[in-house]
Each structure stands twice: as C-alpha cells, then as structure tokens.
Design a protein around this motif. Sequence first.
Motif, PDB file in Angstrom:
ATOM      1  N   TRP A  24     -10.591  14.982  -3.912  1.00 39.34           N
ATOM      2  CA  TRP A  24     -10.409  13.869  -4.869  1.00 39.34           C
ATOM      3  C   TRP A  24     -11.674  13.353  -5.745  1.00 39.34           C
ATOM      4  O   TRP A  24     -12.479  12.613  -5.317  1.00 39.34           O
ATOM      5  CB  TRP A  24     -10.151  12.619  -4.127  1.00 39.34           C
TER       6      TRP A  24
ATOM      7  N   ILE B 170       2.544   5.417  -5.453  1.00 37.93           N
ATOM      8  CA  ILE B 170       2.660   6.679  -4.680  1.00 37.93           C
ATOM      9  C   ILE B 170       2.699   6.261  -3.146  1.00 37.93           C
ATOM     10  O   ILE B 170       1.781   5.708  -2.853  1.00 37.93           O
ATOM     11  CB  ILE B 170       1.466   7.572  -4.940  1.00 37.93           C
TER      12      ILE B 170
ATOM     13  N   ARG C  81       5.562   6.453   0.397  1.00 39.31           N
ATOM     14  CA  ARG C  81       6.889   6.494   1.319  1.00 39.31           C
ATOM     15  C   ARG C  81       7.516   5.210   0.633  1.00 39.31           C
ATOM     16  O   ARG C  81       7.017   4.092   0.690  1.00 39.31           O
ATOM     17  CB  ARG C  81       6.546   6.360   2.867  1.00 39.31           C
TER      18      ARG C  81
ATOM     19  N   LYS D 298       5.676  -0.455   3.544  1.00 39.14           N
ATOM     20  CA  LYS D 298       5.164  -0.128   2.377  1.00 39.14           C
ATOM     21  C   LYS D 298       5.514  -1.047   1.261  1.00 39.14           C
ATOM     22  O   LYS D 298       4.986  -0.984   0.038  1.00 39.14           O
ATOM     23  CB  LYS D 298       5.256   1.453   1.990  1.00 39.14           C
TER      24      LYS D 298
ATOM     25  N   THR E 289       8.979   9.707  -1.496  1.00 35.21           N
ATOM     26  CA  THR E 289      10.088   9.911  -0.732  1.00 35.21           C
ATOM     27  C   THR E 289      10.337   9.021   0.280  1.00 35.21           C
ATOM     28  O   THR E 289       9.732   8.247   0.836  1.00 35.21           O
ATOM     29  CB  THR E 289       9.723  11.524  -0.276  1.00 35.21           C
TER      30      THR E 289
ATOM     31  N   GLU F 234       2.206  17.030  -4.446  1.00 38.19           N
ATOM     32  CA  GLU F 234       0.651  16.872  -4.264  1.00 38.19           C
ATOM     33  C   GLU F 234       0.022  16.842  -5.704  1.00 38.19           C
ATOM     34  O   GLU F 234      -0.989  16.203  -6.091  1.00 38.19           O
ATOM     35  CB  GLU F 234      -0.135  17.918  -3.214  1.00 38.19           C
TER      36      GLU F 234
ATOM     37  N   SER G 232       0.777  14.084  -7.853  1.00 40.49           N
ATOM     38  CA  SER G 232      -0.036  12.858  -7.302  1.00 40.49           C
ATOM     39  C   SER G 232      -1.444  12.665  -8.008  1.00 40.49           C
ATOM     40  O   SER G 232      -1.841  11.707  -8.433  1.00 40.49           O
ATOM     41  CB  SER G 232      -0.097  12.662  -5.965  1.00 40.49           C
TER      42      SER G 232
ATOM     43  N   GLY H 237      -4.902   2.929   4.814  1.00 45.11           N
ATOM     44  CA  GLY H 237      -4.443   3.223   3.536  1.00 45.11           C
ATOM     45  C   GLY H 237      -5.379   4.039   2.789  1.00 45.11           C
ATOM     46  O   GLY H 237      -6.654   3.739   2.745  1.00 45.11           O
TER      47      GLY H 237
ATOM     48  N   VAL I  48      -4.284   5.517  -0.448  1.00 41.73           N
ATOM     49  CA  VAL I  48      -3.906   5.461  -1.854  1.00 41.73           C
ATOM     50  C   VAL I  48      -5.184   4.456  -2.628  1.00 41.73           C
ATOM     51  O   VAL I  48      -5.432   4.938  -3.814  1.00 41.73           O
ATOM     52  CB  VAL I  48      -2.385   4.975  -2.024  1.00 41.73           C
TER      53      VAL I  48
ATOM     54  N   ILE J 212      -8.290   6.337  -3.101  1.00 46.08           N
ATOM     55  CA  ILE J 212      -8.148   7.623  -4.144  1.00 46.08           C
ATOM     56  C   ILE J 212      -8.051   6.847  -5.561  1.00 46.08           C
ATOM     57  O   ILE J 212      -8.796   7.659  -6.358  1.00 46.08           O
ATOM     58  CB  ILE J 212      -6.869   8.438  -3.694  1.00 46.08           C
TER      59      ILE J 212
HETATM   60  P1  ADP Z   1       0.672   6.642   5.211  1.00 51.25           P
HETATM   61  O1  ADP Z   1       0.756   5.357   5.656  1.00 51.25           O
HETATM   62  O2  ADP Z   1       1.910   7.199   4.327  1.00 51.25           O
HETATM   63  O3  ADP Z   1       0.113   7.703   5.863  1.00 51.25           O
HETATM   64  P2  ADP Z   1      -1.709   6.338   3.312  1.00 51.25           P
HETATM   65  O4  ADP Z   1      -1.901   5.591   2.227  1.00 51.25           O
HETATM   66  O5  ADP Z   1      -2.609   6.454   4.639  1.00 51.25           O
HETATM   67  O6  ADP Z   1      -0.187   6.289   3.783  1.00 51.25           O
HETATM   68  O7  ADP Z   1      -1.670   7.894   2.924  1.00 51.25           O
HETATM   69  C1  ADP Z   1      -0.769   8.684   2.082  1.00 51.25           C
HETATM   70  C2  ADP Z   1      -1.050   9.778   1.332  1.00 51.25           C
HETATM   71  O8  ADP Z   1       0.004  10.641   1.027  1.00 51.25           O
HETATM   72  C3  ADP Z   1      -1.903   9.724   0.008  1.00 51.25           C
HETATM   73  O9  ADP Z   1      -3.074  10.552  -0.124  1.00 51.25           O
HETATM   74  C4  ADP Z   1      -1.009   9.723  -1.118  1.00 51.25           C
HETATM   75  O10 ADP Z   1      -1.358  10.372  -2.331  1.00 51.25           O
HETATM   76  C5  ADP Z   1       0.035  10.788  -0.395  1.00 51.25           C
HETATM   77  N1  ADP Z   1       1.384  10.646  -0.889  1.00 51.25           N
HETATM   78  C6  ADP Z   1       2.477   9.804  -0.479  1.00 51.25           C
HETATM   79  N2  ADP Z   1       3.486  10.106  -1.049  1.00 51.25           N
HETATM   80  C7  ADP Z   1       3.480  11.139  -1.912  1.00 51.25           C
HETATM   81  C8  ADP Z   1       4.162  12.019  -2.570  1.00 51.25           C
HETATM   82  N3  ADP Z   1       5.487  11.614  -2.632  1.00 51.25           N
HETATM   83  N4  ADP Z   1       3.750  12.961  -3.342  1.00 51.25           N
HETATM   84  C9  ADP Z   1       2.392  13.287  -3.101  1.00 51.25           C
HETATM   85  N5  ADP Z   1       1.459  12.579  -2.266  1.00 51.25           N
HETATM   86  C10 ADP Z   1       2.016  11.603  -1.560  1.00 51.25           C
END
Ligand code: ADP
Length: 464
Positions: A241, A287, A289, A295, A320, A348, A351, A371, A373, A376
């Motif tokens: 990143w 970005i 779930r 979330k 997703t 990815e 993203s 977390g 996101v 990043i």
């Molecule tokens: P989680 O509770 O889902 O683990 P985090 O914030 O710890 O949440 O991490 C989520 C990671 O997954 C991040 O790196 C984010 O960029 C990635 N991510 C989540 N959904 C998607 C998606 N649909 N496509 C690409 N990357 C995703």
Amino acid sequence: MRILFATYEVAPYFQTGGLGEVARDLPNALGKFGVKTTIVLPKYKLLKLPNKTEFIKNLDIHFAGKTEKVGVYKMNINREKNLYLISHPFLLDPRNSKEPVLMFVLFSKTISQLILNQGKIFGNFDIIHLNDLHPAMVAYFLKHSDIINTPATILTIHNLLYQGPVERIKLSQFLDINFGSEGWTSLLEQGIINADYITTVSPTYAKEIIKTRKGANLRKILQQKQNRVFGILNGIDYRLWNPQTDKLITKNFNINNIFEVKQENKLALKKRLKIHSDSSLPLVSFIGRLEPNQKGIDITYEMFKTILSESICQVVLLGTGNEIWAKKMGYLIKKYPKRFSFINKFDEVLSHQIYAASDIILIPSKYEPCGLVQMIAMRYGTLPLVRKTGGLADTVKDGINGFVFERYSSTELTRTLRLVLKLFKENPEKIAKMRENAMKEDFSWDKSAKEYKKLYQKLIKENK
Ligand code: ADP
C-alpha cells in the motif's frame, strides 16, 4: 528472543481473513528487531507451500479415549522464520465444520506436547503466542502440566465473536479431564482463563471488551484479568500500500502532488465505472463487507438514500456479502446511475484504484477490533469518516486526519457527511492540511512489532 506463533492461517499459504496477513507480516517485522519466530499451523491438504517440507517425527497423542498418531513437518521460510506443520486426518480441511472443536483441541494438544518435549523437536521458546480460538487450549495444557518453567503464553483475540463453543461434558470426554458436566465453555474462554497475557488488536477494543457489552459472555473473565489485557494495533503492508509505487493505480503520487494526481486518478476511475456526474464533486467511497452487524451497511444505505437525491457528491461502493443489502444497493444504482456505482465483488485491483481516487472513505462500523480500511485510505490521502469505536477510535482524529461521529444512526452519519462535504467546498486549505496529516501517519508493521517486542520482554521478566 524466540517466539512460537500458533495460528490457523498464514498468508500466502492459506488465508481466510485478516489473521492470515498478521501471521505473515508480524513475524517479518519482528525479525528486523532481532526476534526469531517459528510459526505452527495445521498441515491442511490445500496449503500452497513454496518449499519442500521435511518430515520430523510422529507423536502419539492421547485424545478422545484413543492414541492418535500425529505427524510433525518443518519448512524453512527464511533466516528469521520457519514453519512447523501438524499433520493428522482431522486437520486436513480447515473448513471442516463438522467437528471444528475436535480438530483444534487436537492441534493444541500436539503443540503443547512439542513444547513440553523440552526442546527436543521445537527448540526452546521464550513466549508462546497464540492467536484466536484455534490454538487457545495450548494455554490450558501448559498451565496444567507437571513441568515447571514452561514458557509464558500470550493469547491475541482478533475477533471476540468467534469462540469455538463446546459442551463441557464433551471437552471432558475428549481430554479425560474434568471441565464439568453441565453447560458450555469455549476454546477462547479456556485460552483467556489460562494465558498469562491477553492482547487484542487495538487499545480501544481492549477497553471495550472489558467494560462494555462488546465483551459479551467473556466480559467477566476479562474483567478479572484486566491488568493483563493489552491492545496493540495491527499494521498494514507498507510495500503493498504505497501511492508512490503502487502499480495498480493510474498515476502514482506523493504528499506534494496529491491534489492534481488524485484528480487524474478520479477521472480514470469514473471512466472505468461510468459515473458521469460533475467532476468537481467529492468522491465518497465504501470498501468492505456488506454487513449490518459489524460494518454499518444499514445506516450507510439509509444515508445514501438521502444524500444521493442531492447533487453534492459521487459515491462508489465496493463490497460483497449479504445478498439482501446487495439487492438494496442495486435499487439505488437504478435510481441514481450517474452519481452512484456499486461493484458487488471482491476486486483487489479496483480497491487500490478506489483508495487512490477517493476524497472520503466511510467506515461507520458498529464495532471494529482494528480495521485496515482507514489506515490504507490515509496512506493514499483519502480522509476516513468513521464511527468512534475500537481501532477506528485509535487511528482517526477528528478534524486532524479524518472525521469521527459517535452515535450509531443514519441521521448522525448523514449529518456528519454533510458537514464534511461543506468543509470540502468552503475550506480546501484545511482539507489539504488534513490529507497531509493522514499521509504522514505511521501504520507500519514495524511500529506494531516494536510494541509486541516490548510486551514479550515484560512478560519474560515477569515469568522468571
Ligand atoms: P474485516 O473486518 O473485513 O477484516 P478490515 O478493515 O480489517 O475488515 O479489512 C478489510 C480488508 O479487505 C481491506 O484491506 C479492504 O481493502 C479489503 N476489502 C474488503 N472488501 C473488499 C472488496 N470487495 N474488494 C477488495 N478488497 C476488499
């Protein structure tokens, strides 16, 4: 210092969630500070291993009234890191949901036996670092062994929701130990009771699971050990990143040219996603779930319904998960095709492009152990708008490197986003300063590794 790091997953050999990345990145970062890590993992059939494994030995493990033959294998990863693999028919499939508890108790018992074998196979460790419910019972076995001077244990909780529940009577039968005959316990609970230290993945989440309902059924036990519970933030991979070198984005940028280049990345993304609205409007993204229990997708949807009816921003949603929420978002595309884009897949590459192009990223979580996101996003000068909880509260400072709201409600989220959009329009200097602050934050694994090392040292001293 030597650490045994026990885990259910490690990227890139096998990964289902964030823990896989932690198990890859933390040992690498610890290596830079002179801490040697050995990782131990079940030998699943689907593991993608780059090097040859060496068979070490078979062990006899007494388990569920029988003697099970368990194989131990080894693979060298690099000078600082090697991997041990535990092989048994129960452990072939990580998604074996029929008897998950059975498989992980056997995994834990084998690890314990290897440790108690006094260095003959494993060598000696200063600390046994257990992750989540899967190896948690190691803490029990070490605490209750006849051998004195066993290494100290740390249990890290990555998400308290997953506990590995088991009926006490069943656990008693598996192990021929009295865990009581009525009611339930869980592997995580046994780990918490018996580990020397408990850590979780942010200081605020550590406080929340002790003091609030987020601790759920384990709150009382955590309270009893509260001066042994610590929070250490996860890091992100700074090579992956990095807006200056990221090959997946349209144009690389740094703190000095972010203003112009973000605009170029935004135009390229909008072209790709076919958003046609006024390009001077801020780009707001999500970005993650599509999930209301953690979330905050429910309040996000309600907020979108209001905000999208006005021409004050453009919105991109990459996510997703829950089908019901995916369908609801689908209605919004039909209604606002020019202002709203929803990509319902795990992508990815996309993203990276969204992080690089966006102005604001939404993370309105109900709870968030750490977390990634928001961390990043900040690296790409994208300001996070977050709810004040867990790791979000520890990393985002309102008005400094992002925006924070407290009450979990769509009204509160909408109100905050409106204020943020107003600030974008009326005070670009302040926004530029905030972007700079965000990009200067240090969320590298090196920082987390230093904190883990300090904690390991504290525990070793205490255990002497
Ligand atoms: P989680 O509770 O889902 O683990 P985090 O914030 O710890 O949440 O991490 C989520 C990671 O997954 C991040 O790196 C984010 O960029 C990635 N991510 C989540 N959904 C998607 C998606 N649909 N496509 C690409 N990357 C995703």
